[in-house]
Design a protein around this motif. Structure first.
Motif, mmCIF file in Angstrom:
data_model
loop_
_atom_site.group_PDB
_atom_site.id
_atom_site.type_symbol
_atom_site.label_atom_id
_atom_site.label_comp_id
_atom_site.label_asym_id
_atom_site.label_seq_id
_atom_site.Cartn_x
_atom_site.Cartn_y
_atom_site.Cartn_z
ATOM 1 N N LEU A 44 0.782 -1.134 0.022
ATOM 2 C CA LEU A 44 -0.115 -0.042 -0.027
ATOM 3 C C LEU A 44 1.034 1.176 -0.105
ATOM 4 O O LEU A 44 0.606 2.160 -0.789
ATOM 5 C CB LEU A 44 -0.900 0.008 1.228
ATOM 6 C CG LEU A 44 -2.259 -0.995 1.105
ATOM 7 C CD1 LEU A 44 -2.719 -0.819 2.550
ATOM 8 C CD2 LEU A 44 -2.988 -0.794 -0.304
ATOM 9 N N GLU A 45 2.009 1.287 0.728
ATOM 10 C CA GLU A 45 2.675 2.442 0.794
ATOM 11 C C GLU A 45 3.622 2.639 -0.744
ATOM 12 O O GLU A 45 3.457 3.599 -1.342
ATOM 13 C CB GLU A 45 3.886 2.293 1.949
ATOM 14 C CG GLU A 45 5.057 3.391 1.617
ATOM 15 C CD GLU A 45 4.267 4.828 2.243
ATOM 16 O OE1 GLU A 45 4.418 5.780 1.594
ATOM 17 O OE2 GLU A 45 3.392 4.700 2.831
ATOM 18 N N GLU A 46 4.015 1.282 -1.319
ATOM 19 C CA GLU A 46 4.602 1.347 -2.546
ATOM 20 C C GLU A 46 3.630 2.031 -3.626
ATOM 21 O O GLU A 46 3.845 2.895 -4.504
ATOM 22 C CB GLU A 46 5.130 0.010 -2.947
ATOM 23 C CG GLU A 46 5.582 0.073 -4.467
ATOM 24 C CD GLU A 46 6.087 -1.112 -4.872
ATOM 25 O OE1 GLU A 46 6.579 -1.427 -5.954
ATOM 26 O OE2 GLU A 46 5.872 -2.265 -4.099
ATOM 27 N N TRP A 47 2.201 1.669 -3.449
ATOM 28 C CA TRP A 47 1.182 2.184 -4.314
ATOM 29 C C TRP A 47 0.843 3.640 -4.076
ATOM 30 O O TRP A 47 0.743 4.260 -5.146
ATOM 31 C CB TRP A 47 -0.081 1.207 -3.886
ATOM 32 C CG TRP A 47 -1.218 1.599 -4.800
ATOM 33 C CD1 TRP A 47 -1.305 1.098 -6.351
ATOM 34 C CD2 TRP A 47 -2.177 2.739 -4.521
ATOM 35 N NE1 TRP A 47 -2.677 1.508 -6.806
ATOM 36 C CE2 TRP A 47 -3.219 2.445 -5.683
ATOM 37 C CE3 TRP A 47 -2.569 3.074 -3.411
ATOM 38 C CZ2 TRP A 47 -4.243 3.071 -5.606
ATOM 39 C CZ3 TRP A 47 -3.940 3.968 -3.505
ATOM 40 C CH2 TRP A 47 -4.469 4.033 -4.652
ATOM 41 N N ALA A 48 0.761 4.080 -2.854
ATOM 42 C CA ALA A 48 0.474 5.386 -2.584
ATOM 43 C C ALA A 48 1.720 6.395 -3.086
ATOM 44 O O ALA A 48 1.471 7.384 -3.596
ATOM 45 C CB ALA A 48 0.433 5.706 -1.213
ATOM 46 N N SER A 49 3.023 5.691 -2.894
ATOM 47 C CA SER A 49 4.052 6.522 -3.416
ATOM 48 C C SER A 49 3.918 6.559 -5.063
ATOM 49 O O SER A 49 4.480 7.756 -5.583
ATOM 50 C CB SER A 49 5.330 5.970 -3.116
ATOM 51 O OG SER A 49 5.842 6.128 -1.857
#
Length: 59
Positions: A44-49
């Motif tokens: 999710l953090e990778e996606w948000a970034s």
């Protein structure tokens, strides 16, 4: 031009990250173990970034 789901501005394409998230839940049958929750949070953090990187600032 607006960003596409396959945008690669910040590394991996968004579609690949989304596929990894979907596969994680499919393998877990919707119930994540602790280690899978950690992986999900990282995805999710990778996606948000990737989403933030694909946003074009208005002039």
């Amino acid at each position: 031009m607006s960003p596409t789901p396959d945008s690669t501005t910040a590394g991996r394409p968004l579609s690949d990250i989304n596929a990894d998230i979907r596969c994680l839940f499919a393998r877990a049958e919707g119930r994540l173990r602790d280690d899978e929750r950690v992986r999900h949070a990282a995805l999710l953090e990778e996606w948000a970034s990737a989403i933030r990187a694909s946003v074009v600032t208005a002039a």
